[in-house]
Scaffold this active site. Structure first.
Site, PDB file in Angstrom:
ATOM      1  N   LYS A  49      44.217  45.363  50.416  1.00  0.00           N
ATOM      2  CA  LYS A  49      44.214  46.452  49.437  1.00  0.00           C
ATOM      3  C   LYS A  49      45.233  47.515  49.852  1.00  0.00           C
ATOM      4  O   LYS A  49      45.969  48.041  49.028  1.00  0.00           O
ATOM      5  CB  LYS A  49      42.806  47.050  49.316  1.00  0.00           C
ATOM      6  CG  LYS A  49      41.827  46.109  48.643  1.00  0.00           C
ATOM      7  CD  LYS A  49      40.391  46.621  48.672  1.00  0.00           C
ATOM      8  CE  LYS A  49      39.450  45.584  48.066  1.00  0.00           C
ATOM      9  NZ  LYS A  49      38.036  45.981  48.076  1.00  0.00           N
ATOM     10  N   GLN A  93      34.151  49.889  51.095  1.00  0.00           N
ATOM     11  CA  GLN A  93      34.196  48.426  51.190  1.00  0.00           C
ATOM     12  C   GLN A  93      32.786  47.876  51.398  1.00  0.00           C
ATOM     13  O   GLN A  93      32.051  48.333  52.269  1.00  0.00           O
ATOM     14  CB  GLN A  93      35.141  48.009  52.337  1.00  0.00           C
ATOM     15  CG  GLN A  93      35.371  46.514  52.434  1.00  0.00           C
ATOM     16  CD  GLN A  93      36.005  45.906  51.182  1.00  0.00           C
ATOM     17  OE1 GLN A  93      36.835  46.538  50.527  1.00  0.00           O
ATOM     18  NE2 GLN A  93      35.612  44.696  50.834  1.00  0.00           N
ATOM     19  N   ASP A 116      36.226  51.785  42.101  1.00  0.00           N
ATOM     20  CA  ASP A 116      35.569  50.479  42.091  1.00  0.00           C
ATOM     21  C   ASP A 116      34.667  50.315  40.868  1.00  0.00           C
ATOM     22  O   ASP A 116      34.208  49.208  40.574  1.00  0.00           O
ATOM     23  CB  ASP A 116      34.706  50.307  43.352  1.00  0.00           C
ATOM     24  CG  ASP A 116      35.295  49.302  44.326  1.00  0.00           C
ATOM     25  OD1 ASP A 116      36.018  48.403  43.873  1.00  0.00           O
ATOM     26  OD2 ASP A 116      35.011  49.430  45.532  1.00  0.00           O
TER      27      ASP A 116
HETATM   28  N1  GUN Z   1      33.448  43.505  48.603  1.00  0.00           N
HETATM   29  C1  GUN Z   1      33.732  42.385  47.888  1.00  0.00           C
HETATM   30  N2  GUN Z   1      34.350  42.708  46.730  1.00  0.00           N
HETATM   31  C2  GUN Z   1      34.452  44.056  46.704  1.00  0.00           C
HETATM   32  C3  GUN Z   1      35.009  44.974  45.765  1.00  0.00           C
HETATM   33  O1  GUN Z   1      35.516  44.631  44.689  1.00  0.00           O
HETATM   34  N3  GUN Z   1      34.937  46.292  46.125  1.00  0.00           N
HETATM   35  C4  GUN Z   1      34.364  46.701  47.286  1.00  0.00           C
HETATM   36  N4  GUN Z   1      34.330  48.002  47.524  1.00  0.00           N
HETATM   37  N5  GUN Z   1      33.846  45.882  48.169  1.00  0.00           N
HETATM   38  C5  GUN Z   1      33.897  44.557  47.885  1.00  0.00           C
END
Ligand code: GUN
Length: 291
Positions: A49, A93, A116
């Site tokens: 990311k 996350q 998110d």
């Molecule tokens: N863990 C797995 N997929 C995601 C996501 O799209 N966002 C976040 N914050 N954590 C994740």
């Protein structure tokens, strides 16, 4: 001939559009990523990311905290990011350690910084209204964009869609977004008693259970012959990264299919850059008193 969908190529295109918009509008978005603990998979996602955001002109600050952090301390850290004028968007996350209440954490982020799209206000708006409000979750956004590329903007109405997996991150929001496009949606998960029967005549199949090769050729044989298969499952089998779908076994039996890796994953990250662009536009509007 089946189409093998190239998620990497689509994602690159989206990221270059986001970069151009950020430059044109002279935006300065900054993302704060909260990483709790040392989970290698979470660290790898955060690295991806970060790389994608920085490549399009989004600043990234990773706030790494210990696995043992108390919930109250974590909520305080998030509150600091909420009020920090240099933070445009916040992402925590997942998954979080079991002593932390994930819903509580998600709802501490201000909805207008929740890139998110997991805050109850954002989920509620997604559920109640078909138009976009603040943010929709990144993986479902990537899935819908992929489906639109294959089916066309108006190619959803009346189609039978089956979503396998009921997670807050993928399955549930994807099902709602498909309903908003007037699909007839069946929700299943890995516990569904007779998944093959539910898949009969499916024209769209989205799966995100994390069960390797849950979807096999026998199940695909009852779907519509032009079925578009979107595989958002990630797991390891024999040291190899695999999806929920037996890709090699089914790839010649479908209209189109995403591979793992190289399908949904890159699109998720691209949609995060797009949500950050949106957050920066909100921020700019607020700063000139229009938001
Ligand atoms: N863990 C797995 N997929 C995601 C996501 O799209 N966002 C976040 N914050 N954590 C994740």
């Amino acid at each position: 001939m089946s189409e093998i969908i190239d998620g990497r190529a689509m994602a690159l295109l989206i990221r270059s559009e986001v970069k151009a918009e950020i430059e044109k509008e002279r935006l300065e978005p900054n993302l704060a990523v909260v990483l709790v603990g040392n989970d290698p998979a979470s660290k790898a996602y955060v690295r991806m990311k970060r790389r994608a955001c920085e490549a399009v002109g989004i600043g990234v600050r990773v706030v790494a905290v210990s696995h043992d952090i108390e919930q109250e301390v974590l909520l305080k850290r998030i509150e600091e990011l909420n009020v920090d004028p240099l933070v445009t968007g916040i992402l925590i996350q997942l998954p979080l350690p079991s002593h932390i209440n994930t819903a509580h954490v998600n709802e501490t982020i201000r909805p207008e910084k929740d890139v998110d799209g997991f805050h109850a206000v954002n989920v509620g708006r997604l559920t109640l209204y078909s138009h976009e409000t603040y943010f929709h979750p990144c993986t479902p956004l990537g899935i819908l964009k992929t489906l639109k590329n294959v089916l066309g903007e108006n190619g959803f109405v009346g189609k039978k869609a089956v979503v396998v997996g009921q997670s807050m991150i993928v399955g549930r929001p994807t099902a709602i977004m498909l309903q908003n496009e007037f699909c007839t949606v069946t929700m299943c998960d890995k516990y569904t008693k007779d998944l093959k029967r539910e898949l009969e005549s499916a024209e769209i199949l989205v799966t995100a259970t994390g069960v390797p090769h849950l979807i096999d050729p026998d199940m695909i044989s009852v779907c519509d012959p032009g079925v578009v298969v979107i595989d958002a499952g990630f797991s390891k089998k024999g040291g190899k990264l695999v999806g929920d779908v037996d890709f090699e076994g089914v790839k010649d039996m479908v209209g189109a299919i995403t591979p793992v890796p190289g399908g949904v994953g890159p699109m998720t990250v691209a949609m995060l850059t797009r949500n950050m662009l949106k957050a920066a536009r909100f921020e700019k509007k607020r700063s000139v008193g229009l938001g």
